[in-house]
Design a protein around this motif. Structure first.
Motif, PDB file in Angstrom:
ATOM      1  N   LYS A 104      47.553  44.484  40.728  1.00 22.81           N
ATOM      2  CA  LYS A 104      48.417  43.431  40.181  1.00 22.81           C
ATOM      3  C   LYS A 104      47.586  42.198  39.812  1.00 22.81           C
ATOM      4  O   LYS A 104      47.765  41.602  38.758  1.00 22.81           O
ATOM      5  CB  LYS A 104      49.488  43.032  41.212  1.00 22.81           C
ATOM      6  CG  LYS A 104      50.746  43.872  41.096  1.00 22.81           C
ATOM      7  CD  LYS A 104      51.842  43.279  41.952  1.00 22.81           C
ATOM      8  CE  LYS A 104      52.519  44.382  42.750  1.00 22.81           C
ATOM      9  NZ  LYS A 104      53.206  43.888  43.941  1.00 22.81           N
ATOM     10  N   VAL A 105      46.665  41.845  40.709  1.00 28.82           N
ATOM     11  CA  VAL A 105      45.845  40.647  40.451  1.00 28.82           C
ATOM     12  C   VAL A 105      44.979  40.843  39.215  1.00 28.82           C
ATOM     13  O   VAL A 105      44.952  40.015  38.307  1.00 28.82           O
ATOM     14  CB  VAL A 105      44.970  40.305  41.679  1.00 28.82           C
ATOM     15  CG1 VAL A 105      43.969  39.205  41.337  1.00 28.82           C
ATOM     16  CG2 VAL A 105      45.844  39.869  42.847  1.00 28.82           C
ATOM     17  N   ILE A 106      44.317  41.999  39.134  1.00 28.16           N
ATOM     18  CA  ILE A 106      43.376  42.168  38.015  1.00 28.16           C
ATOM     19  C   ILE A 106      44.111  42.271  36.681  1.00 28.16           C
ATOM     20  O   ILE A 106      43.592  41.864  35.637  1.00 28.16           O
ATOM     21  CB  ILE A 106      42.419  43.373  38.227  1.00 28.16           C
ATOM     22  CG1 ILE A 106      41.248  43.286  37.238  1.00 28.16           C
ATOM     23  CG2 ILE A 106      43.142  44.700  38.122  1.00 28.16           C
ATOM     24  CD1 ILE A 106      40.171  44.299  37.450  1.00 28.16           C
ATOM     25  N   SER A 107      45.360  42.790  36.709  1.00 24.32           N
ATOM     26  CA  SER A 107      46.053  42.937  35.426  1.00 24.32           C
ATOM     27  C   SER A 107      46.488  41.589  34.844  1.00 24.32           C
ATOM     28  O   SER A 107      46.857  41.494  33.689  1.00 24.32           O
ATOM     29  CB  SER A 107      47.267  43.864  35.568  1.00 24.32           C
ATOM     30  OG  SER A 107      48.114  43.329  36.557  1.00 24.32           O
ATOM     31  N   THR A 108      46.366  40.510  35.619  1.00 22.84           N
ATOM     32  CA  THR A 108      46.674  39.188  35.049  1.00 22.84           C
ATOM     33  C   THR A 108      45.461  38.598  34.333  1.00 22.84           C
ATOM     34  O   THR A 108      45.542  37.558  33.713  1.00 22.84           O
ATOM     35  CB  THR A 108      47.111  38.191  36.139  1.00 22.84           C
ATOM     36  OG1 THR A 108      46.010  38.010  37.040  1.00 22.84           O
ATOM     37  CG2 THR A 108      48.325  38.675  36.901  1.00 22.84           C
ATOM     38  N   PHE A 109      44.307  39.283  34.433  1.00 22.93           N
ATOM     39  CA  PHE A 109      43.116  38.775  33.743  1.00 22.93           C
ATOM     40  C   PHE A 109      42.965  39.441  32.388  1.00 22.93           C
ATOM     41  O   PHE A 109      43.040  40.662  32.294  1.00 22.93           O
ATOM     42  CB  PHE A 109      41.851  39.042  34.576  1.00 22.93           C
ATOM     43  CG  PHE A 109      41.665  38.020  35.645  1.00 22.93           C
ATOM     44  CD1 PHE A 109      40.917  36.881  35.407  1.00 22.93           C
ATOM     45  CD2 PHE A 109      42.267  38.171  36.883  1.00 22.93           C
ATOM     46  CE1 PHE A 109      40.765  35.922  36.385  1.00 22.93           C
ATOM     47  CE2 PHE A 109      42.121  37.224  37.867  1.00 22.93           C
ATOM     48  CZ  PHE A 109      41.366  36.091  37.618  1.00 22.93           C
ATOM     49  N   PRO A 110      42.728  38.652  31.349  1.00 17.68           N
ATOM     50  CA  PRO A 110      42.629  39.228  30.012  1.00 17.68           C
ATOM     51  C   PRO A 110      41.369  40.084  29.838  1.00 17.68           C
ATOM     52  O   PRO A 110      41.409  41.142  29.228  1.00 17.68           O
ATOM     53  CB  PRO A 110      42.591  38.013  29.095  1.00 17.68           C
ATOM     54  CG  PRO A 110      42.163  36.862  29.955  1.00 17.68           C
ATOM     55  CD  PRO A 110      42.597  37.187  31.336  1.00 17.68           C
ATOM     56  N   GLY A 111      40.254  39.671  30.388  1.00 16.54           N
ATOM     57  CA  GLY A 111      38.994  40.384  30.121  1.00 16.54           C
ATOM     58  C   GLY A 111      38.383  40.906  31.397  1.00 16.54           C
ATOM     59  O   GLY A 111      39.063  41.059  32.416  1.00 16.54           O
ATOM     60  N   PRO A 112      37.094  41.191  31.346  1.00 19.55           N
ATOM     61  CA  PRO A 112      36.384  41.658  32.540  1.00 19.55           C
ATOM     62  C   PRO A 112      36.358  40.576  33.618  1.00 19.55           C
ATOM     63  O   PRO A 112      36.418  39.389  33.303  1.00 19.55           O
ATOM     64  CB  PRO A 112      34.959  41.922  32.053  1.00 19.55           C
ATOM     65  CG  PRO A 112      34.995  41.834  30.572  1.00 19.55           C
ATOM     66  CD  PRO A 112      36.208  41.076  30.182  1.00 19.55           C
ATOM     67  N   ILE A 113      36.262  41.013  34.838  1.00 20.40           N
ATOM     68  CA  ILE A 113      36.170  40.041  35.936  1.00 20.40           C
ATOM     69  C   ILE A 113      35.031  40.471  36.857  1.00 20.40           C
ATOM     70  O   ILE A 113      34.758  41.672  37.024  1.00 20.40           O
ATOM     71  CB  ILE A 113      37.510  39.943  36.710  1.00 20.40           C
ATOM     72  CG1 ILE A 113      37.373  38.959  37.888  1.00 20.40           C
ATOM     73  CG2 ILE A 113      37.977  41.316  37.221  1.00 20.40           C
ATOM     74  CD1 ILE A 113      38.709  38.606  38.532  1.00 20.40           C
ATOM     75  N   ARG A 114      34.335  39.480  37.416  1.00 13.94           N
ATOM     76  CA  ARG A 114      33.233  39.828  38.307  1.00 13.94           C
ATOM     77  C   ARG A 114      33.796  40.409  39.608  1.00 13.94           C
ATOM     78  O   ARG A 114      34.828  39.965  40.101  1.00 13.94           O
ATOM     79  CB  ARG A 114      32.388  38.586  38.612  1.00 13.94           C
ATOM     80  CG  ARG A 114      31.385  38.306  37.522  1.00 13.94           C
ATOM     81  CD  ARG A 114      30.577  37.077  37.820  1.00 13.94           C
ATOM     82  NE  ARG A 114      31.318  35.875  37.497  1.00 13.94           N
ATOM     83  CZ  ARG A 114      31.170  34.720  38.137  1.00 13.94           C
ATOM     84  NH1 ARG A 114      30.319  34.609  39.127  1.00 13.94           N
ATOM     85  NH2 ARG A 114      31.872  33.674  37.792  1.00 13.94           N
ATOM     86  N   TRP A 115      33.101  41.391  40.109  1.00 11.57           N
ATOM     87  CA  TRP A 115      33.502  42.069  41.343  1.00 11.57           C
ATOM     88  C   TRP A 115      33.771  41.068  42.446  1.00 11.57           C
ATOM     89  O   TRP A 115      34.804  41.060  43.083  1.00 11.57           O
ATOM     90  CB  TRP A 115      32.390  43.056  41.737  1.00 11.57           C
ATOM     91  CG  TRP A 115      32.690  43.901  42.934  1.00 11.57           C
ATOM     92  CD1 TRP A 115      32.893  43.462  44.215  1.00 11.57           C
ATOM     93  CD2 TRP A 115      32.832  45.318  42.969  1.00 11.57           C
ATOM     94  NE1 TRP A 115      33.135  44.515  45.054  1.00 11.57           N
ATOM     95  CE2 TRP A 115      33.093  45.675  44.309  1.00 11.57           C
ATOM     96  CE3 TRP A 115      32.727  46.323  42.007  1.00 11.57           C
ATOM     97  CZ2 TRP A 115      33.263  46.997  44.704  1.00 11.57           C
ATOM     98  CZ3 TRP A 115      32.889  47.640  42.397  1.00 11.57           C
ATOM     99  CH2 TRP A 115      33.170  47.974  43.736  1.00 11.57           C
ATOM    100  N   ARG A 116      32.806  40.162  42.628  1.00 14.44           N
ATOM    101  CA  ARG A 116      32.921  39.153  43.690  1.00 14.44           C
ATOM    102  C   ARG A 116      34.175  38.306  43.524  1.00 14.44           C
ATOM    103  O   ARG A 116      34.862  37.978  44.464  1.00 14.44           O
ATOM    104  CB  ARG A 116      31.726  38.190  43.654  1.00 14.44           C
ATOM    105  CG  ARG A 116      30.444  38.754  44.139  1.00 14.44           C
ATOM    106  CD  ARG A 116      30.265  38.554  45.646  1.00 14.44           C
ATOM    107  NE  ARG A 116      29.372  39.593  46.124  1.00 14.44           N
ATOM    108  CZ  ARG A 116      29.772  40.768  46.560  1.00 14.44           C
ATOM    109  NH1 ARG A 116      31.064  41.047  46.634  1.00 14.44           N
ATOM    110  NH2 ARG A 116      28.913  41.681  46.940  1.00 14.44           N
ATOM    111  N   GLU A 117      34.434  37.954  42.254  1.00 17.83           N
ATOM    112  CA  GLU A 117      35.553  37.068  42.002  1.00 17.83           C
ATOM    113  C   GLU A 117      36.878  37.763  42.325  1.00 17.83           C
ATOM    114  O   GLU A 117      37.767  37.179  42.937  1.00 17.83           O
ATOM    115  CB  GLU A 117      35.521  36.614  40.539  1.00 17.83           C
ATOM    116  CG  GLU A 117      36.526  35.503  40.277  1.00 17.83           C
ATOM    117  CD  GLU A 117      36.457  34.963  38.858  1.00 17.83           C
ATOM    118  OE1 GLU A 117      35.465  35.262  38.155  1.00 17.83           O
ATOM    119  OE2 GLU A 117      37.404  34.266  38.452  1.00 17.83           O
TER     120      GLU A 117
END
Ligand code: ADP
Ligand code: ZN
Length: 738
Positions: free
Chosen positions: A143-156
């Motif tokens: 759910k959290v990652i699907s709110t991000f438009p692009g790639p996200i850093r693993w740590r973040e």
């Protein structure tokens, strides 16, 4: 195809050795490649200098490693290193070493890699619902990652979803998420934004100067250009537009500045004009990783403009069209440790090798460079007035001898300067007070027996620092508690004498209790970013009076500063150094140039005990030409540069006798070797006889053929053995004679 590589190992033996190139690397080893080779029983890194068909030894050993597939040193930089080795008498290996940042030489650390996640397949509502039952934590992460438009850093992602590596890994294994490694560039200016600027329309003098530079860039084979422009005449704008001219035909640029950390405004102006991406910055405050990345941005051609201090003269800018040396007269271009090169001079040599244009800019050109312009070696371009014909500041001299007669109590701030400061405070204008000496008191002297507290390791007096409540040596850093009575005669009347910036700050705070005062010197600016923050506060008008050392003399442009006070113009003027007059003139002119950069005319007060010395008088009248003429006359009469070259040899040891004896032996050998056109002075104690626990002796030579003398000195030194604790350094074209 050449089968062998001639290399220079990272080893002081300074030999060129041949190695076999293994077939598998035949196309990957180039001139300038860094390789690993066996040497005796070791493995060692080395730089390839030539590719050859036949080796000089019967069965050379084989190269065993390749640091990078790209060559690291270009043929032009190798040629520069050779020149450096010949001229400064250092080993070729030392010269090559300077041409690469350490992180690049070693091939480590490499780029910072990090794991980045993208959504491989978006789950449907049902899938989320079912996952929520079986593995609620994984569902949450999705759910959290699907709110991000692009790639996200693993740590973040881990932080944002308050989850663990394991949970994320599960999602990757199941094919929801995709993980990849990405190269992240460390950007030392990461969080800053640069508002874009456009080229200004130039005035006539600027147009003429720019035309000279672009013509030189297009011809690819012309003289260096010396741009003599008064402070605020718009030199930087010329640099910017000349670089733009180069970029338009695909050419890169290298800009050298005296000290990056002291000139953040300059870097900003380049980033604003060309965009942060196009400009790479190299300086000593970068971390190894940052330096690695900036270097690669330049070497790969992604950054077309490199800005840096002295050592950036080796920056691997591709297809170089122009080198700019800003404030070419500054001493900081001279490296004071081996190899003791002059960055500006190397820049001139590099421009010749690369067949690119070179522009040396200054409001107070060095006597040497102006001489070169006068004798036709350089081309001269001039900007004689400030932009928009703004007035140069009015310079008033305050004769401290008169002041001390008038005043009851002698204060480092004369009455007239005090009144001028008060007027600025009333008008909400800003003041800069300059004193090139830090600390509170320059010595602690016994009034009864004359004892002076000296450093136990150096033949200099200790300076009292109020902030730390300690006596400190400015040469070696030795610190001690200040004694309450004379260590020699026990009299309690031991007193502080002389003053530094700390004292000025204190006096100013007492005189103007309502004013906001800040101090900028090596002591107060030790914290990271302190310098930037103070300048920002000053720019924002949060500081009324800024007290500082030469840190504030350079390149600062504050429109609201209408008063500059030079507390003591005599410091440095009477040192036993042939450049003392030149340095004083330059410093006074540069500091004075900080006043009146905006709409209002600036005023400068110069306090001095020797108000009629030429350095002060010519600076007062903004008369560079007049200063230069009398200075060059003195240099010619007394045989100093630019009429001869100097080589200074220093011999030091913790044992006075050994240093002296070695110096005398060396002197005798040199006498046998040198040619008639060289004057060799006797071995004598250095003006500062002892520093950092070493007794220092020196031999000065003057010559018209410096390359030959440099070689002769090297030959003599190679054939002499000194006692183990005797150290000898050779300084070609020295700047420090003390
Ligand atoms: P210098 O480098 O010679 O000290 P700068 O290049 O910093 O001088 O110029 C001083 C100021 O004048 C800067 O604020 C700069 O933006 C401005 N300036 C330079 N050239 C022009 C021009 N042609 N028109 C208007 N302003 C200019
Ligand atoms: Zn000391």
């Amino acid at each position: 195809m050449p089968h062998y590589a001639r290399v220079i190992p990272d080893d002081p033996t300074d030999k060129e050795l041949d190695y076999l190139i293994p077939d598998s690397w035949a196309s990957k080893v180039h001139v300038g490649s860094r390789v690993k080779v066996p040497l005796r029983s070791r493995e060692i890194l080395a730089t390839v200098v030539t590719l050859i068909d036949t080796a000089s030894v019967p069965e050379p050993r084989s190269i065993i490693g390749l640091v990078s597939e790209q060559p690291i040193v270009s043929p032009a930089l190798l040629a520069l290193a050779r020149w450096m080795s010949d001229y400064y008498g250092c080993s070729i290996e030392t010269a090559i070493r300077s041409a690469m940042p350490q992180v690049i030489r070693r091939g480590e650390p490499s780029f910072k890699r990090q794991k980045v996640l993208t959504v491989e397949r978006l789950p449907s509502e049902e899938e989320i619902a079912s996952l929520s039952r079986r593995a609620p934590r994984q569902a949450e992460v999705l759910k959290v990652i699907s709110t991000f438009p692009g790639p996200i850093r693993w740590r973040e992602l881990q932080v944002r979803a308050s989850t663990t590596d394991r949970t994320i890994q599960h999602l990757v294994d199941r094919g929801w998420l995709h993980a990849s490694q990405e190269t992240e560039e460390r950007d030392p200016f990461g969080s800053e934004e640069f508002l874009p600027t456009r080229p200004l329309s130039l005035n006539d003098a600027q147009t003429a100067a720019l035309r000279a530079v672009t013509a030189s860039m297009d011809s690819r084979n012309s003289k260096p250009i010396l741009l003599h422009g008064v402070t605020g005449s718009g030199k930087t704008e010329i640099y910017l537009q000349a670089i733009l001219h180069g970029l338009q035909s695909g050419k890169g640029a290298l800009v050298l500045v005296p000290e990056i950390s002291l000139t953040p405004q300059t870097v900003e102006r380049f980033k604003m004009r060309f965009g942060s991406e196009s400009v790479a910055v190299l300086h000593s405050h970068l971390s190894g990783g940052e330096r690695h990345d900036e270097w690669h941005r330049i070497n790969s051609g992604r950054a077309r403009i490199a800005i840096g201090a002295r050592s950036a003269v080796f920056a691997p800018v591709q297809d170089l069209g122009l080198i700019v040396v800003d404030e070419e007269h500054e001493n900081t271009y001279k490296q004071e440790e081996t190899p003791r090169y002059q960055g500006r001079d190397l820049a001139v040599v590099r421009a010749r090798i690369e067949k690119c244009a070179i522009l040396l800019g200054s409001a107070t050109p060095s006597v040497e460079s102006y001489h070169n312009a006068k004798t036709g070696k350089y081309q001269l371009a001039r900007l004689t007035s400030r932009v928009d014909d703004r007035q140069l500041p009015l310079i008033r001299i305050i004769d401290l001898r008169q002041e001390s007669l008038k005043q009851k109590q002698v204060s480092p701030i004369s009455n007239r300067l005090g009144i001028a400061i008060e007027a600025r405070l009333a008008r909400k204008e800003q003041t800069i007070l300059f004193l090139n000496r830090r600390g509170f008191a320059t010595s602690l002297v016994c009034n009864k027996c004359g004892y002076v507290c000296e450093c136990p390791n150096c033949s200099v007096a200790l300076t009292f620092h109020l902030g730390e409540k300690r006596l400190k040596c400015h040469l070696c850093g030795h610190a001690a508690v200040a004694p309450g009575k004379c260590p020699k005669c026990s009299d309690p009347s031991i007193k502080y004498s002389g003053y530094g910036t700390e004292k000025i700050e204190e006096v100013i705070r007492k005189l103007f209790p309502a004013a906001t005062v800040s101090r900028m010197d090596a002591d107060s600016m030790a914290r990271k970013n302190a310098h930037r923050q103070t300048l920002a506060a000053f720019r924002a008008g949060k500081i009324d009076i800024l007290v500082g050392t030469q840190m504030i003399a350079k390149g600062l442009d504050f429109p609201n500063v209408t008063l500059v006070g030079i507390i003591n113009a005599d410091i440095g003027l009477h040192l036993p150094d042939f450049r003392a007059g030149e340095r004083t003139f330059q410093l006074l002119t540069q500091v004075a140039g900080r006043a009146g950069r905006g709409e209002m005319t600036g005023e400068v007060y110069v306090q001095s005990l020797t108000p009629f010395s030429p350095s002060i008088q010519f600076a007062r009248h903004h008369d560079y030409e007049g200063f230069w003429e009398q200075e060059v006359e003195f240099r010619q009469r007394c045989e100093f540069p630019p009429f001869v070259h100097l080589i200074l040899i220093q011999i030091r040891s913790e044992h006075q006798r050994r240093a002296e004896f070695s110096a005398e032996t060396l002197h005798r050998r040199l006498e046998e070797q040198i040619e008639a056109d060289t004057i060799l002075h006797p071995a004598v104690p250095a003006p500062i006889e002892r520093a950092k626990n070493y007794y220092r002796f020196q031999i000065l030579a003057r010559t018209r053929s410096v390359l030959r003398l440099s070689r002769d000195v090297r030959t003599v030194l190679e054939n002499l053995t000194f006692p183990e604790d005797v150290f000898v350094t050779v300084d070609v074209d020295p700047y420090q004679l003390l």
